[in-house]
Design a protein around this motif. Structure first.
Motif, PDB file in Angstrom:
ATOM      1  N   ASP A 115     -15.520   3.580  -5.058  1.00 11.63           N
ATOM      2  CA  ASP A 115     -15.571   2.222  -4.489  1.00 11.63           C
ATOM      3  C   ASP A 115     -16.443   2.152  -3.228  1.00 11.63           C
ATOM      4  O   ASP A 115     -17.192   1.194  -3.037  1.00 11.63           O
ATOM      5  N   ASP A 116     -16.405   3.216  -2.421  1.00  8.30           N
ATOM      6  CA  ASP A 116     -17.176   3.231  -1.171  1.00  8.30           C
ATOM      7  C   ASP A 116     -18.683   3.112  -1.404  1.00  8.30           C
ATOM      8  O   ASP A 116     -19.422   2.677  -0.524  1.00  8.30           O
ATOM      9  N   ASP A 117     -19.132   3.562  -2.575  1.00 17.92           N
ATOM     10  CA  ASP A 117     -20.571   3.582  -2.858  1.00 17.92           C
ATOM     11  C   ASP A 117     -21.076   2.265  -3.440  1.00 17.92           C
ATOM     12  O   ASP A 117     -22.286   2.031  -3.520  1.00 17.92           O
ATOM     13  N   GLU A 143     -12.689  -6.334  -0.500  1.00 22.37           N
ATOM     14  CA  GLU A 143     -13.345  -6.943   0.677  1.00 22.37           C
ATOM     15  C   GLU A 143     -13.359  -5.974   1.851  1.00 22.37           C
ATOM     16  O   GLU A 143     -14.308  -5.945   2.634  1.00 22.37           O
ATOM     17  N   ASN A 144     -12.285  -5.178   1.977  1.00 17.89           N
ATOM     18  CA  ASN A 144     -12.227  -4.182   3.060  1.00 17.89           C
ATOM     19  C   ASN A 144     -13.435  -3.257   3.034  1.00 17.89           C
ATOM     20  O   ASN A 144     -14.019  -2.950   4.078  1.00 17.89           O
ATOM     21  N   VAL A 145     -13.849  -2.847   1.839  1.00 20.72           N
ATOM     22  CA  VAL A 145     -15.013  -1.958   1.716  1.00 20.72           C
ATOM     23  C   VAL A 145     -16.312  -2.731   1.992  1.00 20.72           C
ATOM     24  O   VAL A 145     -17.180  -2.268   2.730  1.00 20.72           O
ATOM     25  N   SER A 183       0.072  -2.361   1.567  1.00 20.18           N
ATOM     26  CA  SER A 183       0.467  -3.368   0.574  1.00 20.18           C
ATOM     27  C   SER A 183       1.968  -3.578   0.620  1.00 20.18           C
ATOM     28  O   SER A 183       2.430  -4.597   1.109  1.00 20.18           O
ATOM     29  N   SER A 184       2.776  -2.619   0.173  1.00 14.21           N
ATOM     30  CA  SER A 184       4.226  -2.841   0.239  1.00 14.21           C
ATOM     31  C   SER A 184       4.791  -2.548   1.632  1.00 14.21           C
ATOM     32  O   SER A 184       5.842  -3.043   1.995  1.00 14.21           O
ATOM     33  N   GLY A 185       4.109  -1.708   2.392  1.00 14.63           N
ATOM     34  CA  GLY A 185       4.599  -1.305   3.711  1.00 14.63           C
ATOM     35  C   GLY A 185       5.407  -0.014   3.672  1.00 14.63           C
ATOM     36  O   GLY A 185       5.812   0.510   4.713  1.00 14.63           O
ATOM     37  N   SER A 186       5.628   0.531   2.468  1.00 10.33           N
ATOM     38  CA  SER A 186       6.519   1.703   2.390  1.00 10.33           C
ATOM     39  C   SER A 186       5.872   2.956   2.986  1.00 10.33           C
ATOM     40  O   SER A 186       6.568   3.803   3.535  1.00 10.33           O
ATOM     41  N   THR A 187       4.560   3.082   2.910  1.00  4.00           N
ATOM     42  CA  THR A 187       3.894   4.247   3.518  1.00  4.00           C
ATOM     43  C   THR A 187       4.080   4.241   5.035  1.00  4.00           C
ATOM     44  O   THR A 187       4.397   5.272   5.639  1.00  4.00           O
ATOM     45  N   LEU A 188       3.926   3.074   5.643  1.00  2.00           N
ATOM     46  CA  LEU A 188       4.153   2.968   7.087  1.00  2.00           C
ATOM     47  C   LEU A 188       5.599   3.324   7.400  1.00  2.00           C
ATOM     48  O   LEU A 188       5.881   4.110   8.305  1.00  2.00           O
TER      49      LEU A 188
HETATM   50  O1  PRT Z   1     -12.193   7.421  -5.306  1.00  2.00           O
HETATM   51  P1  PRT Z   1     -12.497   6.144  -4.622  1.00  2.00           P
HETATM   52  O2  PRT Z   1     -13.232   6.314  -3.321  1.00  2.00           O
HETATM   53  O3  PRT Z   1     -13.148   5.155  -5.554  1.00  2.00           O
HETATM   54  O4  PRT Z   1     -11.059   5.477  -4.306  1.00  2.00           O
HETATM   55  P2  PRT Z   1     -10.240   5.377  -2.919  1.00  2.00           P
HETATM   56  O5  PRT Z   1      -9.234   6.478  -2.928  1.00  2.00           O
HETATM   57  O6  PRT Z   1     -11.141   5.203  -1.757  1.00  2.00           O
HETATM   58  O7  PRT Z   1      -9.551   3.962  -3.084  1.00  2.00           O
HETATM   59  P3  PRT Z   1      -8.167   3.510  -3.752  1.00  2.00           P
HETATM   60  O8  PRT Z   1      -8.251   3.634  -5.230  1.00  2.00           O
HETATM   61  O9  PRT Z   1      -7.001   4.088  -3.050  1.00  2.00           O
HETATM   62  O10 PRT Z   1      -8.226   1.973  -3.318  1.00  2.00           O
HETATM   63  C1  PRT Z   1      -9.240   1.139  -3.781  1.00  2.00           C
HETATM   64  C2  PRT Z   1      -9.053  -0.238  -3.175  1.00  2.00           C
HETATM   65  O11 PRT Z   1      -7.779  -0.775  -3.544  1.00  2.00           O
HETATM   66  C3  PRT Z   1      -9.030  -0.316  -1.656  1.00  2.00           C
HETATM   67  O12 PRT Z   1     -10.323  -0.253  -1.080  1.00  2.00           O
HETATM   68  C4  PRT Z   1      -8.370  -1.669  -1.436  1.00  2.00           C
HETATM   69  O13 PRT Z   1      -9.324  -2.711  -1.568  1.00  2.00           O
HETATM   70  C5  PRT Z   1      -7.385  -1.765  -2.597  1.00  2.00           C
HETATM   71  N1  PRT Z   1      -5.980  -1.525  -2.211  1.00  2.00           N
HETATM   72  C6  PRT Z   1      -4.954  -2.385  -2.431  1.00  2.00           C
HETATM   73  C7  PRT Z   1      -5.465  -0.445  -1.584  1.00  2.00           C
HETATM   74  C8  PRT Z   1      -4.090  -0.677  -1.423  1.00  2.00           C
HETATM   75  N2  PRT Z   1      -3.807  -1.885  -1.973  1.00  2.00           N
HETATM   76  C9  PRT Z   1      -3.263   0.322  -0.778  1.00  2.00           C
HETATM   77  N3  PRT Z   1      -2.072   0.107  -0.630  1.00  2.00           N
HETATM   78  N4  PRT Z   1      -6.030   0.707  -1.147  1.00  2.00           N
HETATM   79  C10 PRT Z   1      -5.254   1.643  -0.583  1.00  2.00           C
HETATM   80  N5  PRT Z   1      -3.908   1.511  -0.367  1.00  2.00           N
HETATM   81  C11 PRT Z   1      -3.204   2.676   0.260  1.00  2.00           C
HETATM   82  C12 PRT Z   1      -3.261   2.666   1.791  1.00  2.00           C
HETATM   83  O14 PRT Z   1      -4.459   3.266   2.246  1.00  2.00           O
HETATM   84  C13 PRT Z   1      -2.018   3.484   2.155  1.00  2.00           C
HETATM   85  O15 PRT Z   1      -2.268   4.859   2.079  1.00  2.00           O
HETATM   86  O16 PRT Z   1      -1.848   2.687  -0.063  1.00  2.00           O
HETATM   87  C14 PRT Z   1      -1.062   3.090   1.051  1.00  2.00           C
HETATM   88  C15 PRT Z   1      -0.234   1.932   1.526  1.00  2.00           C
HETATM   89  O17 PRT Z   1       0.441   1.343   0.458  1.00  2.00           O
HETATM   90  P4  PRT Z   1       1.931   0.778   0.695  1.00  2.00           P
HETATM   91  O18 PRT Z   1       2.277   0.075  -0.593  1.00  2.00           O
HETATM   92  O19 PRT Z   1       2.804   1.967   0.931  1.00  2.00           O
HETATM   93  O20 PRT Z   1       1.895  -0.178   1.852  1.00  2.00           O
END
Ligand code: PRT
Ligand code: ZN
Length: 216
Positions: free
Chosen positions: A56-58, A75-77, A164-169
């Motif tokens: 996704d970053d690319d 959008e974040n990316v 997203s859900s907040g559970s990681t925090l």
């Molecule tokens: O390999 P690649 O680089 O393609 O994937 P990546 O590991 O960088 O991304 P990935 O697949 O994790 O996420 C892709 C995109 O999904 C993100 O750029 C966001 O636009 C979207 N997205 C939506 C999320 C989340 N929800 C999310 N919850 N991306 C990441 N998270 C992670 C967050 O970083 C944290 O570690 O989930 C965790 C928090 O989740 P909760 O539910 O515990 O709050």
């Protein structure tokens, strides 16, 4: 002359949180790309579309460079990478927010509580903008993953990460204090599409909008 038979090229995430919903949206648009999702590239059988599977970053860079004409990406990316691409449409999936969090026991009443603090994040550009807009000076410590463990190991006072859900925090003893961006997957396009590709994009966009309407 595009040299690719006028096919639209779209970049989607190879694997991860956006992958399945990206494939699903194309399917719902009536586009069949069943042949081999494990490859780098796949061709639709019933629409002039080539699908590239990327990190996704690319994706913003590839779309800016016209290696791909379009992309599905968060959008974040898009806003962190600051590439010259145009956001065409919000897609309704991949919803999350980019938020600041601090240790649960820590006192925090307003943004100025961040003054002089050390913030760990994978989103240095967006965090810097947020701090500047609020006239806060803080140290940004860029890390690429597991941001949420930084306060616990004494690496930072605060973090900024996707929630997203907040559970990681919660599991890491943190509390969310500020949302700096609400995000979802969007369709981006290269800024210099030729007329033929713009016409194809319009067709695809019409289908995407119909799919979205049907869901409301
Ligand atoms: O390999 P690649 O680089 O393609 O994937 P990546 O590991 O960088 O991304 P990935 O697949 O994790 O996420 C892709 C995109 O999904 C993100 O750029 C966001 O636009 C979207 N997205 C939506 C999320 C989340 N929800 C999310 N919850 N991306 C990441 N998270 C992670 C967050 O970083 C944290 O570690 O989930 C965790 C928090 O989740 P909760 O539910 O515990 O709050
Ligand atoms: Zn990524």
């Amino acid at each position: 002359p595009s040299g690719d038979g006028g096919k639209l090229k779209i970049a989607i995430q190879k694997s991860g949180r956006l992958h399945d919903d990206s494939i699903k949206l194309l399917k719902e648009c009536g586009i069949d790309i069943s042949n081999g999702v494990n490859k780098l590239k796949s061709e639709a059988s019933n629409f002039p579309l080539e699908v590239y599977f990327l990190r996704d970053d690319d994706i913003p860079q590839y779309v800016e460079d016209a290696v791909a004409d379009l992309g599905f990406v968060g959008e974040n990316v898009v806003y962190e990478k600051e590439k010259q691409v145009e956001v065409v449409e919000k897609l309704g999936f991949g919803k999350c927010r980019l938020s600041i969090a601090v240790r649960r026991g820590e006192e925090y009443d307003k943004i100025s509580s961040l003054q002089g603090k050390k913030i760990a994040t994978s989103y240095p550009v967006l965090v810097k903008k947020f701090l500047d807009e609020n006239n806060i000076t803080a140290e940004i410590h860029e890390i690429s993953g597991s941001v949420e463990i930084a306060p616990g190991i004494g690496l930072a006072d605060a973090i900024c990460d996707l929630v997203s859900s907040g559970s990681t925090l919660f599991m890491n003893g943190l509390k969310e204090t500020e949302t700096i961006l609400n995000s979802q997957a969007v369709l981006i396009k290269n800024k210099n599409l030729d007329g033929e590709k713009q016409n194809l994009l319009n067709k695809l966009l019409f289908r995407i909008q119909s799919v979205k309407k049907a869901k409301n």
